[in-house]
Design a protein around this motif. Structure first.
Motif, short mmCIF file in Angstrom:
data_model
loop_
_atom_site.label_atom_id
_atom_site.label_comp_id
_atom_site.label_asym_id
_atom_site.label_seq_id
_atom_site.Cartn_x
_atom_site.Cartn_y
_atom_site.Cartn_z
N SER A 151 0.83 -1.22 0.00
CA SER A 151 0.00 0.00 0.00
C SER A 151 0.86 1.26 0.00
CB SER A 151 -0.93 0.01 1.21
OG SER A 151 -0.17 -0.02 2.42
N HIS A 152 1.90 1.27 0.84
CA HIS A 152 2.79 2.43 0.93
C HIS A 152 4.06 2.00 1.66
CE1 HIS A 152 0.68 2.50 4.76
NE2 HIS A 152 1.40 3.50 5.23
N LEU A 153 5.01 2.92 1.75
CA LEU A 153 6.34 2.52 2.20
C LEU A 153 6.63 2.85 3.66
CD1 LEU A 153 8.23 3.34 -1.11
CD2 LEU A 153 7.63 1.09 -0.21
N HIS A 154 5.60 3.10 4.47
CA HIS A 154 5.83 3.19 5.91
C HIS A 154 6.24 1.81 6.43
CE1 HIS A 154 3.38 7.13 6.66
NE2 HIS A 154 4.67 7.36 6.50
N GLY A 155 7.16 1.82 7.42
CA GLY A 155 7.77 0.57 7.87
C GLY A 155 6.80 -0.49 8.34
N ASP A 156 5.70 -0.08 8.98
CA ASP A 156 4.78 -1.09 9.51
C ASP A 156 4.00 -1.81 8.41
OD1 ASP A 156 3.48 1.38 9.11
OD2 ASP A 156 1.92 0.95 10.57
N HIS A 157 4.23 -1.41 7.15
CA HIS A 157 3.58 -2.09 6.03
C HIS A 157 4.58 -2.78 5.11
CE1 HIS A 157 -0.54 -0.32 6.57
NE2 HIS A 157 0.20 0.43 7.37
N VAL A 158 5.88 -2.55 5.36
CA VAL A 158 6.83 -3.03 4.35
C VAL A 158 8.13 -3.61 4.92
CG1 VAL A 158 8.11 -0.89 3.91
CG2 VAL A 158 7.50 -2.36 2.00
N VAL B 207 -5.55 8.65 0.70
CA VAL B 207 -4.98 9.92 1.15
C VAL B 207 -4.29 9.70 2.49
CG1 VAL B 207 -5.48 12.34 1.63
CG2 VAL B 207 -6.91 11.07 0.00
N HIS B 208 -2.96 9.80 2.48
CA HIS B 208 -2.17 9.51 3.68
C HIS B 208 -0.99 10.51 3.69
CE1 HIS B 208 -0.84 7.15 7.01
NE2 HIS B 208 0.11 6.47 6.39
N ARG B 209 -0.06 10.34 4.62
CA ARG B 209 1.05 11.31 4.70
C ARG B 209 2.08 11.11 3.59
NH1 ARG B 209 1.26 9.05 9.74
NH2 ARG B 209 3.49 8.71 9.69
N SER C 85 -5.80 0.94 3.68
CA SER C 85 -4.94 1.23 4.83
C SER C 85 -3.58 1.63 4.27
CB SER C 85 -4.82 -0.02 5.69
OG SER C 85 -4.12 0.24 6.87
N ASP C 86 -3.04 2.79 4.61
CA ASP C 86 -3.58 3.74 5.55
C ASP C 86 -4.25 4.90 4.79
OD1 ASP C 86 -2.24 2.14 7.36
OD2 ASP C 86 -0.67 3.58 7.78
N THR C 87 -5.24 5.52 5.47
CA THR C 87 -5.96 6.60 4.80
C THR C 87 -6.74 7.46 5.78
OG1 THR C 87 -7.50 7.09 2.98
CG2 THR C 87 -8.04 5.21 4.36
N GLY D 161 -2.99 11.36 9.17
CA GLY D 161 -3.39 10.68 7.93
C GLY D 161 -4.10 9.36 8.18
N HIS D 162 -4.84 9.28 9.27
CA HIS D 162 -5.53 8.04 9.61
C HIS D 162 -7.03 8.27 9.76
CE1 HIS D 162 -2.02 5.56 9.92
NE2 HIS D 162 -1.43 6.38 10.78
N SER D 163 -7.75 7.20 10.14
CA SER D 163 -9.21 7.28 10.31
C SER D 163 -9.61 6.78 11.69
CB SER D 163 -9.91 6.39 9.27
OG SER D 163 -9.53 6.71 7.98
#
Ligand code: ZN
Length: 302
Positions: free
Chosen positions: A62-69, A142-144, A210-212, A246-248
Protein backbone atom coordinates in the motif's frame (compact mmCIF):
# COMPACT_ATOMS: atom_id res chain seq x y z
CA UNK A 1 -18.62 -20.95 -5.86
CA UNK A 2 -14.88 -20.27 -5.97
CA UNK A 3 -12.95 -19.76 -2.76
CA UNK A 4 -12.62 -16.03 -1.94
CA UNK A 5 -11.27 -15.32 1.52
CA UNK A 6 -8.71 -13.22 3.35
CA UNK A 7 -6.47 -14.24 6.24
CA UNK A 8 -5.35 -11.35 8.43
CA UNK A 9 -1.75 -11.93 9.52
CA UNK A 10 -1.50 -8.66 11.43
CA UNK A 11 -3.61 -5.57 12.12
CA UNK A 12 -1.57 -3.48 14.55
CA UNK A 13 -0.59 0.07 13.63
CA UNK A 14 2.96 1.38 13.88
CA UNK A 15 4.69 -1.40 15.80
CA UNK A 16 4.46 -5.11 16.61
CA UNK A 17 3.54 -6.30 20.10
CA UNK A 18 3.21 -9.78 21.57
CA UNK A 19 0.21 -11.33 19.83
CA UNK A 20 -0.34 -8.23 17.68
CA UNK A 21 1.54 -8.03 14.39
CA UNK A 22 1.82 -5.18 11.91
CA UNK A 23 -0.09 -5.08 8.61
CA UNK A 24 -0.17 -8.10 6.32
CA UNK A 25 -2.95 -10.17 4.78
CA UNK A 26 -3.16 -13.14 2.43
CA UNK A 27 -6.02 -13.10 -0.03
CA UNK A 28 -6.99 -16.47 -1.48
CA UNK A 29 -9.04 -16.45 -4.66
CA UNK A 30 -9.63 -19.92 -6.08
CA UNK A 31 -6.34 -21.13 -4.50
CA UNK A 32 -4.34 -18.24 -6.00
CA UNK A 33 -2.58 -16.45 -3.15
CA UNK A 34 -1.85 -12.72 -3.00
CA UNK A 35 -0.02 -11.02 -0.13
CA UNK A 36 -1.24 -7.53 0.79
CA UNK A 37 1.36 -5.49 2.70
CA UNK A 38 4.27 -7.11 4.45
CA UNK A 39 4.90 -5.75 7.94
CA UNK A 40 7.68 -6.97 10.19
CA UNK A 41 7.27 -10.64 11.13
CA UNK A 42 5.14 -11.58 8.13
CA UNK A 43 7.18 -14.74 7.51
CA UNK A 44 6.53 -16.00 11.05
CA UNK A 45 2.85 -15.21 10.70
CA UNK A 46 2.70 -17.16 7.42
CA UNK A 47 4.23 -20.16 9.20
CA UNK A 48 1.86 -19.82 12.16
CA UNK A 49 -1.10 -19.68 9.79
CA UNK A 50 0.29 -22.65 7.80
CA UNK A 51 0.39 -20.70 4.55
CA UNK A 52 3.15 -21.83 2.19
CA UNK A 53 5.02 -18.71 1.09
CA UNK A 54 5.98 -20.21 -2.28
CA UNK A 55 2.30 -20.21 -3.27
CA UNK A 56 2.22 -16.39 -3.22
CA UNK A 57 2.45 -15.02 -6.77
CA UNK A 58 2.03 -11.29 -6.11
CA UNK A 59 2.73 -8.89 -3.25
CA UNK A 60 0.69 -5.69 -3.18
CA UNK A 61 2.21 -2.93 -1.04
CA UNK A 62 0.00 0.00 0.00
CA UNK A 63 2.79 2.43 0.93
CA UNK A 64 6.34 2.52 2.20
CA UNK A 65 5.83 3.19 5.91
CA UNK A 66 7.77 0.57 7.87
CA UNK A 67 4.78 -1.09 9.51
CA UNK A 68 3.58 -2.09 6.03
CA UNK A 69 6.83 -3.03 4.35
CA UNK A 70 9.65 -3.93 6.76
CA UNK A 71 8.93 -7.64 6.40
CA UNK A 72 9.51 -7.53 2.65
CA UNK A 73 13.33 -7.73 2.32
CA UNK A 74 13.41 -10.77 4.61
CA UNK A 75 10.65 -12.50 2.70
CA UNK A 76 12.33 -11.85 -0.65
CA UNK A 77 15.71 -13.25 0.42
CA UNK A 78 14.19 -16.19 2.35
CA UNK A 79 12.74 -17.44 -0.93
CA UNK A 80 16.29 -18.51 -1.86
CA UNK A 81 16.05 -21.09 0.96
CA UNK A 82 12.68 -22.33 -0.24
CA UNK A 83 13.87 -23.14 -3.79
CA UNK A 84 11.50 -20.61 -5.30
CA UNK A 85 11.58 -20.94 -9.06
CA UNK A 86 8.47 -19.12 -10.18
CA UNK A 87 8.42 -15.39 -10.74
CA UNK A 88 7.25 -13.05 -7.97
CA UNK A 89 5.57 -9.76 -8.82
CA UNK A 90 5.67 -6.79 -6.45
CA UNK A 91 3.21 -3.94 -6.95
CA UNK A 92 3.37 -0.65 -5.09
CA UNK A 93 3.89 3.08 -5.24
CA UNK A 94 6.90 4.99 -6.50
CA UNK A 95 9.95 4.20 -4.37
CA UNK A 96 9.26 0.48 -3.97
CA UNK A 97 11.94 -0.46 -6.50
CA UNK A 98 14.53 1.78 -4.83
CA UNK A 99 13.62 0.41 -1.38
CA UNK A 100 14.10 -3.22 -2.45
CA UNK A 101 17.24 -2.61 -4.50
CA UNK A 102 18.87 -0.49 -1.78
CA UNK A 103 18.37 -3.14 0.91
CA UNK A 104 19.62 -5.92 -1.38
CA UNK A 105 22.67 -3.86 -2.42
CA UNK A 106 23.72 -2.79 1.07
CA UNK A 107 23.25 -6.26 2.55
CA UNK A 108 24.77 -8.05 -0.49
CA UNK A 109 21.47 -9.86 -0.94
CA UNK A 110 20.64 -11.80 -4.08
CA UNK A 111 17.57 -13.51 -5.48
CA UNK A 112 17.56 -16.92 -7.16
CA UNK A 113 14.26 -16.27 -8.94
CA UNK A 114 12.75 -13.64 -11.20
CA UNK A 115 11.40 -10.56 -9.41
CA UNK A 116 9.23 -8.05 -11.24
CA UNK A 117 8.60 -4.71 -9.53
CA UNK A 118 5.73 -2.63 -10.85
CA UNK A 119 5.22 0.90 -9.56
CA UNK A 120 1.76 2.40 -9.97
CA UNK A 121 0.59 6.03 -9.80
CA UNK A 122 -1.16 7.20 -6.64
CA UNK A 123 -3.46 9.68 -8.38
CA UNK A 124 -5.54 7.35 -10.55
CA UNK A 125 -6.86 3.78 -10.68
CA UNK A 126 -4.69 1.11 -12.32
CA UNK A 127 -5.56 -2.44 -13.35
CA UNK A 128 -2.66 -4.41 -11.87
CA UNK A 129 -3.81 -8.02 -12.39
CA UNK A 130 -6.33 -9.80 -14.56
CA UNK A 131 -7.24 -13.45 -14.93
CA UNK A 132 -10.26 -15.25 -16.34
CA UNK A 133 -12.25 -14.69 -13.15
CA UNK A 134 -10.57 -11.87 -11.19
CA UNK A 135 -9.42 -8.28 -11.62
CA UNK A 136 -7.23 -6.37 -9.17
CA UNK A 137 -7.05 -2.57 -9.19
CA UNK A 138 -4.85 -0.14 -7.30
CA UNK A 139 -6.62 3.10 -6.36
CA UNK A 140 -5.49 6.28 -4.56
CA UNK A 141 -5.73 6.74 -0.79
CA UNK A 142 -4.98 9.92 1.15
CA UNK A 143 -2.17 9.51 3.68
CA UNK A 144 1.05 11.31 4.70
CA UNK A 145 3.02 9.58 1.91
CA UNK A 146 1.94 8.24 -1.50
CA UNK A 147 -0.48 5.39 -0.80
CA UNK A 148 -2.82 3.13 -2.75
CA UNK A 149 -5.59 0.74 -1.78
CA UNK A 150 -6.39 -2.46 -3.66
CA UNK A 151 -9.71 -3.69 -5.03
CA UNK A 152 -10.13 -7.41 -5.75
CA UNK A 153 -13.10 -7.80 -8.04
CA UNK A 154 -14.60 -11.07 -9.19
CA UNK A 155 -15.78 -11.00 -12.81
CA UNK A 156 -19.34 -11.90 -13.62
CA UNK A 157 -19.37 -15.28 -15.32
CA UNK A 158 -22.18 -17.65 -16.20
CA UNK A 159 -22.54 -21.43 -16.23
CA UNK A 160 -24.27 -22.70 -19.34
CA UNK A 161 -27.43 -24.71 -18.86
CA UNK A 162 -26.68 -28.09 -20.54
CA UNK A 163 -30.26 -28.28 -21.82
CA UNK A 164 -29.75 -25.02 -23.76
CA UNK A 165 -26.84 -26.43 -25.78
CA UNK A 166 -29.09 -28.86 -27.62
CA UNK A 167 -32.17 -26.67 -27.67
CA UNK A 168 -30.37 -23.80 -29.41
CA UNK A 169 -27.59 -25.86 -31.11
CA UNK A 170 -24.99 -23.62 -29.51
CA UNK A 171 -21.56 -23.47 -31.14
CA UNK A 172 -18.35 -23.54 -29.07
CA UNK A 173 -17.83 -19.85 -29.80
CA UNK A 174 -21.36 -18.99 -28.68
CA UNK A 175 -20.87 -20.97 -25.45
CA UNK A 176 -17.67 -19.05 -24.79
CA UNK A 177 -19.52 -15.76 -25.30
CA UNK A 178 -22.40 -16.80 -23.02
CA UNK A 179 -19.95 -17.55 -20.18
CA UNK A 180 -18.98 -13.88 -20.17
CA UNK A 181 -22.52 -12.61 -20.57
CA UNK A 182 -22.38 -11.64 -24.26
CA UNK A 183 -25.79 -11.85 -25.89
CA UNK A 184 -26.59 -14.38 -28.59
CA UNK A 185 -28.71 -13.23 -31.53
CA UNK A 186 -30.79 -15.69 -33.56
CA UNK A 187 -32.83 -14.45 -36.52
CA UNK A 188 -32.44 -10.91 -35.22
CA UNK A 189 -33.78 -11.79 -31.77
CA UNK A 190 -31.69 -11.86 -28.61
CA UNK A 191 -31.92 -15.15 -26.71
CA UNK A 192 -32.74 -14.50 -23.03
CA UNK A 193 -29.67 -15.12 -20.86
CA UNK A 194 -31.75 -16.83 -18.17
CA UNK A 195 -32.75 -19.53 -20.72
CA UNK A 196 -29.11 -20.21 -21.55
CA UNK A 197 -27.52 -20.22 -18.10
CA UNK A 198 -27.89 -21.75 -14.67
CA UNK A 199 -28.52 -19.53 -11.67
CA UNK A 200 -25.46 -17.56 -10.66
CA UNK A 201 -24.19 -15.72 -7.62
CA UNK A 202 -23.46 -11.99 -7.47
CA UNK A 203 -19.79 -11.26 -8.20
CA UNK A 204 -17.95 -10.62 -4.93
CA UNK A 205 -15.39 -7.92 -4.20
CA UNK A 206 -12.91 -6.96 -1.51
CA UNK A 207 -11.11 -3.67 -0.92
CA UNK A 208 -8.10 -2.99 1.28
CA UNK A 209 -7.91 0.60 2.52
CA UNK A 210 -4.94 1.23 4.83
CA UNK A 211 -3.58 3.74 5.55
CA UNK A 212 -5.96 6.60 4.80
CA UNK A 213 -7.87 9.54 6.15
CA UNK A 214 -11.64 9.52 5.64
CA UNK A 215 -12.08 10.35 1.97
CA UNK A 216 -15.10 10.02 -0.30
CA UNK A 217 -13.02 10.40 -3.45
CA UNK A 218 -13.38 6.80 -4.67
CA UNK A 219 -16.77 5.98 -3.16
CA UNK A 220 -18.38 5.51 -6.60
CA UNK A 221 -15.56 3.19 -7.68
CA UNK A 222 -16.21 0.98 -4.63
CA UNK A 223 -20.01 1.24 -4.51
CA UNK A 224 -21.72 -2.07 -3.71
CA UNK A 225 -18.55 -3.69 -2.39
CA UNK A 226 -18.97 -7.03 -0.64
CA UNK A 227 -16.28 -6.71 2.04
CA UNK A 228 -14.35 -3.59 3.01
CA UNK A 229 -11.18 -3.63 5.10
CA UNK A 230 -10.78 -0.06 6.35
CA UNK A 231 -8.22 1.15 8.80
CA UNK A 232 -9.46 2.53 12.13
CA UNK A 233 -6.33 3.56 13.94
CA UNK A 234 -8.19 5.68 16.51
CA UNK A 235 -11.58 6.24 18.08
CA UNK A 236 -13.59 9.39 17.35
CA UNK A 237 -12.34 11.26 20.44
CA UNK A 238 -8.98 11.44 18.65
CA UNK A 239 -10.38 12.47 15.27
CA UNK A 240 -8.10 15.54 15.14
CA UNK A 241 -5.07 13.34 15.67
CA UNK A 242 -6.39 10.93 13.02
CA UNK A 243 -6.60 13.76 10.47
CA UNK A 244 -3.19 15.12 11.45
CA UNK A 245 -1.56 11.67 11.12
CA UNK A 246 -3.39 10.68 7.93
CA UNK A 247 -5.53 8.04 9.61
CA UNK A 248 -9.21 7.28 10.31
CA UNK A 249 -11.43 6.57 13.29
CA UNK A 250 -13.77 3.60 13.71
CA UNK A 251 -16.74 5.94 13.17
CA UNK A 252 -15.27 7.23 9.91
CA UNK A 253 -14.58 3.68 8.66
CA UNK A 254 -18.20 2.78 9.42
CA UNK A 255 -19.49 5.92 7.69
CA UNK A 256 -17.51 5.01 4.58
CA UNK A 257 -18.82 1.42 4.60
CA UNK A 258 -22.35 2.82 4.76
CA UNK A 259 -21.67 5.39 2.03
CA UNK A 260 -20.53 2.72 -0.44
CA UNK A 261 -23.31 0.32 0.60
CA UNK A 262 -20.84 -2.40 1.55
CA UNK A 263 -22.16 -5.68 2.92
CA UNK A 264 -19.62 -5.90 5.73
CA UNK A 265 -16.77 -3.95 7.25
CA UNK A 266 -13.56 -5.39 8.65
CA UNK A 267 -11.88 -2.92 11.01
CA UNK A 268 -8.10 -3.04 11.44
CA UNK A 269 -4.82 -1.13 11.85
CA UNK A 270 -5.43 -0.44 15.54
CA UNK A 271 -3.23 1.91 17.57
CA UNK A 272 -1.44 0.07 20.36
CA UNK A 273 -2.72 2.71 22.81
CA UNK A 274 -5.96 0.66 23.01
CA UNK A 275 -5.73 -2.52 25.11
CA UNK A 276 -9.08 -3.87 24.03
CA UNK A 277 -10.14 -3.88 20.39
CA UNK A 278 -13.83 -4.30 21.25
CA UNK A 279 -14.13 -0.52 21.66
CA UNK A 280 -13.67 -0.10 17.90
CA UNK A 281 -16.66 -2.31 17.15
CA UNK A 282 -18.80 -0.54 19.73
CA UNK A 283 -18.12 2.81 18.06
CA UNK A 284 -18.49 1.53 14.49
CA UNK A 285 -21.68 -0.49 14.89
CA UNK A 286 -23.67 2.64 15.79
CA UNK A 287 -23.20 3.72 12.18
CA UNK A 288 -22.77 0.36 10.41
CA UNK A 289 -24.12 -2.81 12.01
CA UNK A 290 -22.01 -5.32 10.06
CA UNK A 291 -18.73 -4.07 11.58
CA UNK A 292 -16.22 -6.75 12.54
CA UNK A 293 -12.94 -6.33 14.38
CA UNK A 294 -10.30 -8.46 12.71
CA UNK A 295 -8.25 -10.89 14.76
CA UNK A 296 -4.68 -11.77 13.84
CA UNK A 297 -4.56 -15.22 12.25
CA UNK A 298 -8.26 -15.38 11.46
CA UNK A 299 -9.70 -16.02 7.99
CA UNK A 300 -12.74 -14.12 6.71
CA UNK A 301 -14.94 -15.10 3.79
CA UNK A 302 -15.45 -12.30 1.30
ZN1 ZN B 1 1.22 4.68 7.12
Amino acid sequence: MKKFEVTVLGANAALPQVGRSTSAQVLNYNENLFLIDCGEGTQLRLDQCKIKRNRISHVFISHLHGDHVYGLPGLLTSYNHFSRSKKLTLVGVSGLQEFVQSVLKISSGYLDYELEIREVPNDTTTLVFESEHLQIFAFPLVHRVPTVGYLFKEKQSYNINPAAIERYSLSIEEMQNIRFGTSIIRDGIELPLQDLTLSIHEPRSYAYMSDTIYSEGYADFLYGLTTLYHESTYLEDLVDKAIERGHSTAKQAAKFAKLINAKRLLLGHFSSRYDKRQVFREEAKEFFEESIIVKDGKTYFI
